[in-house]
Scaffold this motif. Structure first.
Motif, PDB file in Angstrom:
ATOM      1  N   GLU A  11       0.825  -1.210   0.000  1.00  0.00           N
ATOM      2  CA  GLU A  11       0.000   0.000   0.000  1.00  0.00           C
ATOM      3  C   GLU A  11       0.862   1.264   0.000  1.00  0.00           C
ATOM      4  O   GLU A  11       0.549   2.237  -0.705  1.00  0.00           O
ATOM      5  CB  GLU A  11      -0.954  -0.003   1.197  1.00  0.00           C
ATOM      6  N   THR A  12       1.948   1.249   0.753  1.00  0.00           N
ATOM      7  CA  THR A  12       2.868   2.390   0.771  1.00  0.00           C
ATOM      8  C   THR A  12       3.503   2.580  -0.597  1.00  0.00           C
ATOM      9  O   THR A  12       3.596   3.704  -1.109  1.00  0.00           O
ATOM     10  CB  THR A  12       3.961   2.191   1.845  1.00  0.00           C
ATOM     11  N   LEU A  13       3.926   1.481  -1.200  1.00  0.00           N
ATOM     12  CA  LEU A  13       4.532   1.531  -2.527  1.00  0.00           C
ATOM     13  C   LEU A  13       3.542   2.109  -3.540  1.00  0.00           C
ATOM     14  O   LEU A  13       3.887   3.018  -4.303  1.00  0.00           O
ATOM     15  CB  LEU A  13       4.985   0.137  -2.952  1.00  0.00           C
ATOM     16  N   ALA A  14       2.331   1.614  -3.534  1.00  0.00           N
ATOM     17  CA  ALA A  14       1.327   2.094  -4.488  1.00  0.00           C
ATOM     18  C   ALA A  14       1.051   3.582  -4.292  1.00  0.00           C
ATOM     19  O   ALA A  14       0.970   4.342  -5.260  1.00  0.00           O
ATOM     20  CB  ALA A  14       0.043   1.282  -4.337  1.00  0.00           C
ATOM     21  N   LYS A  15       0.935   4.006  -3.048  1.00  0.00           N
ATOM     22  CA  LYS A  15       0.657   5.415  -2.761  1.00  0.00           C
ATOM     23  C   LYS A  15       1.792   6.312  -3.265  1.00  0.00           C
ATOM     24  O   LYS A  15       1.559   7.344  -3.891  1.00  0.00           O
ATOM     25  CB  LYS A  15       0.454   5.603  -1.259  1.00  0.00           C
ATOM     26  N   ARG A  16       3.029   5.896  -2.996  1.00  0.00           N
ATOM     27  CA  ARG A  16       4.177   6.710  -3.410  1.00  0.00           C
ATOM     28  C   ARG A  16       4.318   6.747  -4.937  1.00  0.00           C
ATOM     29  O   ARG A  16       4.600   7.794  -5.515  1.00  0.00           O
ATOM     30  CB  ARG A  16       5.468   6.162  -2.783  1.00  0.00           C
ATOM     31  N   VAL A  17       4.122   5.596  -5.587  1.00  0.00           N
ATOM     32  CA  VAL A  17       4.222   5.555  -7.048  1.00  0.00           C
ATOM     33  C   VAL A  17       3.115   6.401  -7.672  1.00  0.00           C
ATOM     34  O   VAL A  17       3.353   7.197  -8.579  1.00  0.00           O
ATOM     35  CB  VAL A  17       4.173   4.097  -7.568  1.00  0.00           C
ATOM     36  N   ARG A  18       1.902   6.258  -7.162  1.00  0.00           N
ATOM     37  CA  ARG A  18       0.769   6.999  -7.733  1.00  0.00           C
ATOM     38  C   ARG A  18       0.834   8.496  -7.452  1.00  0.00           C
ATOM     39  O   ARG A  18       0.196   9.276  -8.146  1.00  0.00           O
ATOM     40  CB  ARG A  18      -0.540   6.413  -7.231  1.00  0.00           C
ATOM     41  N   SER A  19       1.614   8.901  -6.445  1.00  0.00           N
ATOM     42  CA  SER A  19       1.778  10.341  -6.227  1.00  0.00           C
ATOM     43  C   SER A  19       2.551  10.965  -7.391  1.00  0.00           C
ATOM     44  O   SER A  19       2.375  12.143  -7.692  1.00  0.00           O
ATOM     45  CB  SER A  19       2.489  10.613  -4.896  1.00  0.00           C
ATOM     46  N   LEU A  20       3.382  10.180  -8.067  1.00  0.00           N
ATOM     47  CA  LEU A  20       4.123  10.655  -9.241  1.00  0.00           C
ATOM     48  C   LEU A  20       3.451  10.266 -10.551  1.00  0.00           C
ATOM     49  O   LEU A  20       3.523  11.001 -11.535  1.00  0.00           O
ATOM     50  CB  LEU A  20       5.548  10.088  -9.232  1.00  0.00           C
ATOM     51  N   TYR A  21       2.823   9.089 -10.562  1.00  0.00           N
ATOM     52  CA  TYR A  21       2.221   8.529 -11.777  1.00  0.00           C
ATOM     53  C   TYR A  21       0.812   8.049 -11.435  1.00  0.00           C
ATOM     54  O   TYR A  21       0.599   6.868 -11.134  1.00  0.00           O
ATOM     55  CB  TYR A  21       3.079   7.378 -12.320  1.00  0.00           C
ATOM     56  N   PRO A  22      -0.169   8.959 -11.460  1.00  0.00           N
ATOM     57  CA  PRO A  22      -1.519   8.644 -10.982  1.00  0.00           C
ATOM     58  C   PRO A  22      -2.182   7.437 -11.645  1.00  0.00           C
ATOM     59  O   PRO A  22      -2.980   6.756 -11.018  1.00  0.00           O
ATOM     60  CB  PRO A  22      -2.301   9.931 -11.267  1.00  0.00           C
ATOM     61  N   GLY A  23      -1.859   7.150 -12.865  1.00  0.00           N
ATOM     62  CA  GLY A  23      -2.496   6.022 -13.550  1.00  0.00           C
ATOM     63  C   GLY A  23      -1.818   4.687 -13.333  1.00  0.00           C
ATOM     64  O   GLY A  23      -2.179   3.689 -13.964  1.00  0.00           O
ATOM     65  N   ALA A  24      -0.837   4.620 -12.454  1.00  0.00           N
ATOM     66  CA  ALA A  24      -0.065   3.384 -12.255  1.00  0.00           C
ATOM     67  C   ALA A  24      -0.923   2.271 -11.665  1.00  0.00           C
ATOM     68  O   ALA A  24      -1.775   2.502 -10.815  1.00  0.00           O
ATOM     69  CB  ALA A  24       1.128   3.648 -11.351  1.00  0.00           C
ATOM     70  N   ARG A  25      -0.665   1.066 -12.137  1.00  0.00           N
ATOM     71  CA  ARG A  25      -1.255  -0.147 -11.557  1.00  0.00           C
ATOM     72  C   ARG A  25      -0.124  -0.873 -10.836  1.00  0.00           C
ATOM     73  O   ARG A  25       0.972  -1.014 -11.379  1.00  0.00           O
ATOM     74  CB  ARG A  25      -1.860  -1.003 -12.655  1.00  0.00           C
ATOM     75  N   VAL A  26      -0.394  -1.342  -9.624  1.00  0.00           N
ATOM     76  CA  VAL A  26       0.657  -1.910  -8.783  1.00  0.00           C
ATOM     77  C   VAL A  26       0.187  -3.245  -8.207  1.00  0.00           C
ATOM     78  O   VAL A  26      -0.910  -3.344  -7.678  1.00  0.00           O
ATOM     79  CB  VAL A  26       1.020  -0.947  -7.626  1.00  0.00           C
ATOM     80  N   TRP A  27       1.046  -4.252  -8.323  1.00  0.00           N
ATOM     81  CA  TRP A  27       0.791  -5.571  -7.754  1.00  0.00           C
ATOM     82  C   TRP A  27       2.021  -6.047  -6.987  1.00  0.00           C
ATOM     83  O   TRP A  27       3.150  -5.764  -7.379  1.00  0.00           O
ATOM     84  CB  TRP A  27       0.579  -6.629  -8.826  1.00  0.00           C
ATOM     85  N   ALA A  28       1.785  -6.829  -5.956  1.00  0.00           N
ATOM     86  CA  ALA A  28       2.819  -7.680  -5.376  1.00  0.00           C
ATOM     87  C   ALA A  28       2.577  -9.062  -5.963  1.00  0.00           C
ATOM     88  O   ALA A  28       1.425  -9.451  -6.215  1.00  0.00           O
ATOM     89  CB  ALA A  28       2.700  -7.723  -3.860  1.00  0.00           C
ATOM     90  N   PHE A  29       3.641  -9.798  -6.190  1.00  0.00           N
ATOM     91  CA  PHE A  29       3.488 -11.168  -6.669  1.00  0.00           C
ATOM     92  C   PHE A  29       4.592 -12.019  -6.073  1.00  0.00           C
ATOM     93  O   PHE A  29       5.471 -11.509  -5.380  1.00  0.00           O
ATOM     94  CB  PHE A  29       3.463 -11.227  -8.214  1.00  0.00           C
ATOM     95  N   GLY A  30       4.548 -13.301  -6.289  1.00  0.00           N
ATOM     96  CA  GLY A  30       5.563 -14.192  -5.737  1.00  0.00           C
ATOM     97  C   GLY A  30       5.227 -14.605  -4.320  1.00  0.00           C
ATOM     98  O   GLY A  30       4.079 -14.528  -3.866  1.00  0.00           O
ATOM     99  N   SER A  31       6.259 -15.034  -3.604  1.00  0.00           N
ATOM    100  CA  SER A  31       6.055 -15.635  -2.280  1.00  0.00           C
ATOM    101  C   SER A  31       5.430 -14.683  -1.272  1.00  0.00           C
ATOM    102  O   SER A  31       4.623 -15.091  -0.439  1.00  0.00           O
ATOM    103  CB  SER A  31       7.377 -16.190  -1.731  1.00  0.00           C
TER     104      SER A  31
END
Length: 106
Positions: A11-31
């Motif tokens: 959630e922190t990662l998505a918030k920080r990325v979207r503060s610069l790139y509002p249309g970003a889609r963010v997923w965690a994957f893997g283990s």
């Protein structure tokens, strides 16, 4: 099921990325997304931007390093633009298939 600490990192990662790139889609994957990570597992993140360039990739990698450092995690990123993710050769890859099937979206 994703651990609470990892969910907060996502959630922190998505918030920080979207503060610069509002249309970003963010997923965690893997283990870490599956909830079967060990203490030494990295945190795999996929970030899809409407468009990307070197400056966007650099900014996102810096964000990931900072968040990882603050949370004692190594965040590994896959960064694609929307056309690569949806229509390009990567759209047919097992990587994208796994992200869509078992990834946790923020």
């Amino acid at each position: 099921m994703m651990f609470i600490d990892d969910r907060k990192i996502l959630e922190t990662l998505a918030k920080r990325v979207r503060s610069l790139y509002p249309g970003a889609r963010v997923w965690a994957f893997g283990s870490r997304a599956r909830g079967d990570a060990t203490w030494e597992s990295d945190f795999d993140a996929c970030i899809v931007l409407p468009q990307k360039d070197e400056s966007a990739e650099s900014a996102i990698r810096n964000i990931c390093w900072e968040i990882g450092f603050e949370n004692n995690r190594v965040i590994t990123t896959v960064i694609m633009d929307q056309s690569q993710f949806e229509d390009g050769p990567m759209s047919e890859s097992t990587l994208v298939e796994n992200i869509l099937r078992e990834g946790v979206a923020a």
